[in-house]
Design an enzyme around this catalytic site. Structure first.
Site, PDB file in Angstrom:
ATOM      1  N   ALA A  21       0.770  -1.239   0.000  1.00 42.28           N
ATOM      2  CA  ALA A  21       0.000   0.000   0.000  1.00 42.28           C
ATOM      3  C   ALA A  21       0.805   1.295   0.000  1.00 42.28           C
ATOM      4  O   ALA A  21       0.291   2.333  -0.410  1.00 42.28           O
ATOM      5  CB  ALA A  21      -0.947   0.012   1.207  1.00 42.28           C
ATOM      6  N   ALA A  22       2.041   1.281   0.505  1.00 34.39           N
ATOM      7  CA  ALA A  22       2.781   2.545   0.698  1.00 34.39           C
ATOM      8  C   ALA A  22       2.922   3.315  -0.616  1.00 34.39           C
ATOM      9  O   ALA A  22       3.120   2.710  -1.672  1.00 34.39           O
ATOM     10  CB  ALA A  22       4.163   2.258   1.272  1.00 34.39           C
TER      11      ALA A  22
ATOM     12  N   GLY B  86       0.183   4.865   0.356  1.00 38.08           N
ATOM     13  CA  GLY B  86      -1.200   4.767   0.826  1.00 38.08           C
ATOM     14  C   GLY B  86      -2.254   5.419  -0.038  1.00 38.08           C
ATOM     15  O   GLY B  86      -3.426   5.433   0.342  1.00 38.08           O
TER      16      GLY B  86
ATOM     17  N   CYS C 273       3.251  -0.243 -12.169  1.00 41.44           N
ATOM     18  CA  CYS C 273       3.625   1.013 -12.843  1.00 41.44           C
ATOM     19  C   CYS C 273       4.704   0.737 -13.886  1.00 41.44           C
ATOM     20  O   CYS C 273       5.767   1.358 -13.889  1.00 41.44           O
ATOM     21  CB  CYS C 273       4.076   2.073 -11.833  1.00 41.44           C
ATOM     22  SG  CYS C 273       5.434   1.555 -10.756  1.00 41.44           S
TER      23      CYS C 273
ATOM     24  N   ASP D 194       4.361  -9.063   5.066  1.00 43.99           N
ATOM     25  CA  ASP D 194       4.963  -9.474   3.806  1.00 43.99           C
ATOM     26  C   ASP D 194       3.885 -10.061   2.898  1.00 43.99           C
ATOM     27  O   ASP D 194       3.295 -11.100   3.209  1.00 43.99           O
ATOM     28  CB  ASP D 194       6.064 -10.510   4.083  1.00 43.99           C
ATOM     29  CG  ASP D 194       6.844 -10.896   2.839  1.00 43.99           C
ATOM     30  OD1 ASP D 194       6.384 -10.603   1.726  1.00 43.99           O
ATOM     31  OD2 ASP D 194       7.919 -11.512   2.995  1.00 43.99           O
TER      32      ASP D 194
ATOM     33  N   LYS E  25      -3.903   4.622  -2.852  1.00 48.83           N
ATOM     34  CA  LYS E  25      -5.054   3.804  -3.260  1.00 48.83           C
ATOM     35  C   LYS E  25      -5.886   3.362  -2.057  1.00 48.83           C
ATOM     36  O   LYS E  25      -7.115   3.365  -2.112  1.00 48.83           O
ATOM     37  CB  LYS E  25      -4.556   2.590  -4.065  1.00 48.83           C
ATOM     38  CG  LYS E  25      -4.068   2.956  -5.461  1.00 48.83           C
ATOM     39  CD  LYS E  25      -3.515   1.773  -6.217  1.00 48.83           C
ATOM     40  CE  LYS E  25      -2.105   1.454  -5.835  1.00 48.83           C
ATOM     41  NZ  LYS E  25      -1.120   2.503  -6.160  1.00 48.83           N
TER      42      LYS E  25
END
Length: 456
Positions: A263-264, A266, A390, A319, A268
């Protein structure tokens, strides 16, 4: 009062930490600018532009230097090499600085760093570059020419050539080197679009609407983000439009349980958490668990949660490649924006193209498939898995989708066309999947697939 350290010395330190020590450019640059907050706007702009520009044009710069220096770039002492590199960038790309000033300041810096014996060499190479830079001939081979002209390793161009023609590759490479506004997303639960625009304009920020999403804006002409009260108040987050599309494609409903595996920082997770709140009644509704691998990354998520004041999202250090039995069948939505080569965001993270390798991509594909295998079991029947990267490399994108659907036949690619704006619908080449390309779309290079789990 004379400064203890000049902007050029700061530039030298940053570039050495990146090119010699292996630091990531955006992190090293951000940390250094925070350390020297007393510098004025023009000085910070100079440091940022020279660091980012030197890295962005590094292959071209080295090619130019090698035309004028008997000692080739890879044989130079790191400090001298770095001084000459960023000086050549200034000579070629910064018309506002006189060439004689670049040469003079570079010689002074070499002396200050203990290389007085090489002052003549530095001066001679740079003055030769000044005289002959407009006559430098680029390679005639099309792949080598693109590599030098746009400072992209040849192996990446050859990799892309398996999928894209050279004209499209050049379009992407050119876009990476085009300066763009910052894309931001309005925090829907805290401010209207009209109010946000007004507040930003009062802070003397140039504001434009983004054509793809109604909650997205393009901003420019500001000093730095932390200087904006609107940012500090959590009224918007910095997020590319491609990343926002993940939230747009998620079928968010009141009470939804969501797991964001990687997520980082954050963006999304916070987007989906807000959507859940907007769908729900009074108070908090549903929950987003935003996971990432390290405590540092989790701290970035927590900073953004606190800034936005959201009550229905928590950050967890976990993880994603290790199966979590407690999560089996628990999520309405799983977001898997996975570690990738980053070849779609080279305009923002320039040094990634120098750190990536063909072997690294093979390892990444294995990791992506391992994480996707774990993610599949977390999705409830009827729920959805949003897979994104990405990058513009099919091996990490559509080929992973084909593999996943074969390995997990309980999933199918869900039609996403009706959830996209008209400008993007024609870019859906396979059901459920969209590949965004720099220079073709008004976004980063990004891939998204929506995979739905069949009802029992």
């Amino acid at each position: 009062m004379t400064k203890q350290i000049s902007e050029r010395e700061i530039v030298l330190g940053i570039l050495l930490e990146i090119t010699k020590e292996g630091g990531y450019s955006h992190i090293v640059l951000r940390n250094t600018l925070e350390k020297y907050q007393y510098l004025d706007k023009k000085e910070r702009e100079f440091i940022t532009r020279v660091v980012e520009g030197t890295l962005e044009h590094l292959i071209e710069i080295d090619y130019i230097i090698n035309q004028f220096s008997k000692v080739k770039v890879n044989k130079m002492k790191p400090v001298i090499r770095t001084i000459i590199r960023n000086s050549v960038y200034q000579i070629k790309y910064m018309d506002s600085i006189p060439d004689h000033a670049v040469c003079s300041e570079s010689v002074k810096l070499a002396v200050k760093k203990g290389f007085s014996g090489l002052r003549g060499y530095v001066n001679g190479v740079l003055r030769s570059v000044v005289k002959g830079i407009d006559e430098v001939e680029y390679p005639s081979d099309p792949i080598k020419r693109l590599s030098v002209r746009y400072s992209c390793p040849e192996w990446i161009i050859r990799l892309w050539k398996e999928t894209y023609d050279l004209s499209l590759i050049e379009t992407m490479l050119k876009d990476f080197q085009t300066e763009k506004p910052t894309t931001i997303r309005r925090c829907r639960s805290r401010i209207t679009m009209e109010q946000l625009k007004k507040r930003l304009e009062e802070e003397h920020v140039l504001v434009e609407n983004h054509p793809y999403l109604k909650d997205a804006l393009l901003i420019s002409k500001y000093d730095y983000l932390e200087s904006l009260e609107t940012f500090r108040e959590g009224l918007f987050v910095v997020q590319d439009i491609s990343s926002m599309l993940v939230g747009e494609l998620a079928h968010v409903q009141a009470g939804a349980q969501v797991i964001d595996l990687c997520a980082a920082p954050g963006g999304k997770a916070l987007d989906v958490a807000e959507r859940i709140l907007m769908e729900g009644q009074a108070g908090c509704s549903g929950h987003v668990e935003a996971r990432d691998l390290t405590e540092y990354k989790v701290s970035l998520i927590e900073e953004n949660i606190e800034r936005m004041g959201l009550c229905n999202v928590t950050a967890v250090c976990q993880d994603a490649s290790v199966y979590d039995e407690k999560s089996a069948g628990k999520a309405d939505i799983v977001i898997a924006d996975l570690p990738c080569s980053g070849l779609g965001v080279l305009g923002k993270k320039t040094d990634l193209k120098y750190k990536a390798s063909p072997e690294g991509i093979v390892s990444l594909v294995k990791l992506q498939r391992k994480i996707l295998s774990c993610a599949a079991s977390y999705v409830k029947p009827g729920g959805e898995l949003l897979y994104s990267t990405c990058t513009v490399n099919p091996k990490e994108n559509i080929e992973n989708v084909h593999w996943f659907l074969k390995e997990f036949p309980e999933f199918y690619a869900d039609d996403i066309r009706e959830d996209l704006c008209l400008e993007l619908r024609e870019s859906v080449t396979e059901n459920g999947c969209i590949q965004l390309l720099p220079g073709v779309h008004k976004s980063d290079g990004f891939f998204i697939a929506r995979l739905r789990k069949k009802e029992v």
